[in-house]
Design a protein around this motif. Structure first.
Motif, PDB file in Angstrom:
ATOM      1  N   ASN A  36       0.838  -1.199   0.000  1.00  0.00           N
ATOM      2  CA  ASN A  36       0.000   0.000   0.000  1.00  0.00           C
ATOM      3  C   ASN A  36       0.876   1.254   0.000  1.00  0.00           C
ATOM      4  N   PRO A  37       1.735   1.403  -1.022  1.00  0.00           N
ATOM      5  CA  PRO A  37       2.650   2.542  -1.028  1.00  0.00           C
ATOM      6  C   PRO A  37       1.895   3.871  -1.059  1.00  0.00           C
ATOM      7  N   GLY A  38       2.330   4.785  -0.228  1.00  0.00           N
ATOM      8  CA  GLY A  38       1.720   6.110  -0.206  1.00  0.00           C
ATOM      9  C   GLY A  38       0.397   6.186   0.530  1.00  0.00           C
ATOM     10  N   ASP A  39      -0.014   5.122   1.189  1.00  0.00           N
ATOM     11  CA  ASP A  39      -1.277   5.116   1.923  1.00  0.00           C
ATOM     12  C   ASP A  39      -0.983   5.208   3.421  1.00  0.00           C
ATOM     13  N   PRO A  40      -1.051   6.409   3.983  1.00  0.00           N
ATOM     14  CA  PRO A  40      -0.723   6.570   5.402  1.00  0.00           C
ATOM     15  C   PRO A  40      -1.714   5.865   6.331  1.00  0.00           C
ATOM     16  N   SER A  43      -0.611   2.287   6.568  1.00  0.00           N
ATOM     17  CA  SER A  43       0.608   2.235   7.376  1.00  0.00           C
ATOM     18  C   SER A  43       0.293   2.338   8.865  1.00  0.00           C
TER      19      SER A  43
END
Length: 82
Positions: A36-40, A43
């Protein structure tokens, strides 16, 4: 607002260690930052699920949590127990 570690992992309070591990692995796979890159939000949830498993997989800490003796740590905030 208190964090319910059992709810985060999607298990019952009576869950066995194997059930906790299985639920953690499924949630960790779903929320892992690499997937989930870029999904704060993902994270943050990944960190919360990891913390929940860390506490619930330790019998002593799980007992403290169940008795309300240990305040759940919310990722991104200082952990008073450390």
């Amino acid at each position: 607002m208190a964090v319910d570690f059992y709810e985060l992992l999607g298990v019952a309070r009576t869950a066995s260690e194997d059930e906790l591990k299985k639920a953690y692995r499924a949630k960790a796979r779903q929320l892992h930052p690499d997937l989930n890159p870029g999904d704060p939000v993902a994270s943050d949830r990944f960190q919360a699920v990891s913390r929940a498993f860390e506490v619930l997989s330790d019998p002593q800490r799980r007992g403290q949590c169940d008795r309300g003796e240990a305040a759940p740590h919310i990722p991104g905030r200082a952990d008073p127990a450390r």
